[in-house]
Design an enzyme around this catalytic site. Structure first.
Site, PDB file in Angstrom:
ATOM      1  CD  GLU A 185     -29.841 -17.358  19.727  1.00  0.00           C
ATOM      2  OE1 GLU A 185     -28.950 -16.587  20.143  1.00  0.00           O
ATOM      3  OE2 GLU A 185     -30.835 -16.946  19.092  1.00  0.00           O
ATOM      4  CE1 TYR A 186     -24.061 -18.927  26.134  1.00  0.00           C
ATOM      5  CE2 TYR A 186     -24.616 -16.808  25.156  1.00  0.00           C
ATOM      6  CZ  TYR A 186     -24.580 -17.650  26.252  1.00  0.00           C
ATOM      7  OH  TYR A 186     -25.073 -17.223  27.459  1.00  0.00           O
ATOM      8  CD  GLU A 229     -26.396 -15.347  21.711  1.00  0.00           C
ATOM      9  OE1 GLU A 229     -25.881 -14.714  22.650  1.00  0.00           O
ATOM     10  OE2 GLU A 229     -26.804 -16.512  21.816  1.00  0.00           O
ATOM     11  CD  GLU A 255     -21.264 -13.701  25.478  1.00  0.00           C
ATOM     12  OE1 GLU A 255     -20.273 -14.286  25.002  1.00  0.00           O
ATOM     13  OE2 GLU A 255     -22.432 -13.856  25.023  1.00  0.00           O
ATOM     14  CB  SER A 261     -21.833 -16.075  27.698  1.00  0.00           C
ATOM     15  OG  SER A 261     -22.388 -16.375  28.956  1.00  0.00           O
ATOM     16  NE  ARG A 262     -21.670 -17.588  32.867  1.00  0.00           N
ATOM     17  CZ  ARG A 262     -22.850 -17.988  32.401  1.00  0.00           C
ATOM     18  NH1 ARG A 262     -23.645 -17.134  31.772  1.00  0.00           N
ATOM     19  NH2 ARG A 262     -23.249 -19.227  32.557  1.00  0.00           N
TER      20      ARG A 262
END
Length: 293
Positions: free
Chosen positions: A94-95, A121, A124, A168-169
């Site tokens: 997962e990130y 991952e 998003e 993720s942003r």
């Protein structure tokens, strides 16, 4: 048809790990290639819904285990990835995969050396809102933009500096507007109130300014506010584009395609370049903020 199945262990059974276990046990096309063998946790849990807890040592040494899903706290990702790659296993993480660029580069090299898949991952990018934005910005000239994310408090010790926990942003911005460079960044913190606000000024290769803000504190709801101004008009926030269905499962499908060798070298190289670019930016932001304390 006799499908080849890869034996999987899930490391860390918090929110993401629980979703991963559920997906692995449900009859999805990609789950047909995967066989959940057990889970690893620091807590003594015994078993969850009939899936056995196994020790990290057993997971690393078992011939049956060919794949590890790393769903633990971000601060432990680097160590787990290294151990599983060294043991000759494929890794989905997962990130953020690591909390430094150097560690990520080293782990990619290790994966390539071992001939294993290393997949970070990014659910998003599988969201309906992102699909909408991708279509909206195509062929448009960005003048300026901003993305603000708000949420409840998050422990930095466990999840990393806000530029990493919020990567993720950043990945959205890079996927929409190409590689970015850092202009400046500030971090405002009130530890006693569990409040923090990170404000980052970025620019595109064409020098258009983008601001990215992460604001976290008690009473702040999980929300995204965005505004992009183009030569041909502007976009303020995303209309309601429907519910995100099975984004972790869609991410698993991508991982399985990698296991089966269905991605071109070019696609894999582009993805790796983007991931390292984002981690590098996150680290630069962290250094910039810390040098001004």
């Amino acid at each position: 048809l006799n499908t080849m199945k890869f034996g999987v262990v899930v490391v860390g059974v918090g929110r993401a790990g629980s979703v991963r276990m559920r997906d692995l046990r449900n009859p999805h096309p990609s789950s047909a290639f995967l066989n959940l063998i057990g889970f690893v946790s620091r807590r003594e849990l015994g078993s969850i819904d009939g899936v056995q807890q196994i020790s990290l040592e057993d997971a690393l040494s078992s011939q049956e285990v060919e794949v590890a899903y790393i769903c633990s706290e971000s601060s432990s990702h680097e160590d787990y990835i290294r151990q599983f790659l060294n043991a000759g296993k494929h890794v989905l993480v997962e990130y953020p995969m690591t909390l430094s660029l150097a560690a990520a580069q080293e782990l990619w090299e290790l994966a390539e050396q071992k001939g294993k898949v290393l997949h970070e991952e990014h659910v998003e990018l599988l969201m309906e809102e992102f699909a909408f934005l991708k279509k909206e910005v195509v062929g448009k000239d960005l003048l300026k933009g901003s993305l603000l994310f708000t949420a409840g408090p998050l422990e930095e010790e466990r999840f990393g500096f806000p530029a990493f926990s919020g990567i993720s942003r950043l990945t959205w911005l890079v996927s929409l507007f190409g590689e970015l460079s850092l202009v400046s960044a500030t971090l405002e913190e009130r530890k006693e109130d569990q409040y923090m606000k990170m404000t980052v000024c970025l620019e595109t290769e064409k020098k258009s300014p983008l601001s990215w803000i992460e604001e976290k504190g008690p009473g702040l709801k999980r929300n995204r506010y965005l505004s992009f101004h183009f030569k041909s008009g502007s976009l303020e926030n995303v209309p309601n584009v429907g519910v995100n269905k099975n984004i972790f499962l869609k991410d698993q499908n991508i991982f399985v395609q990698k296991l089966l060798g269905q991605f071109s070298e070019k696609e894999l190289a582009a993805e790796k370049k983007r991931i390292l670019h984002c981690l590098g930016l996150a680290e630069e932001i962290q250094k910039y903020c810390c040098s001004r304390k």
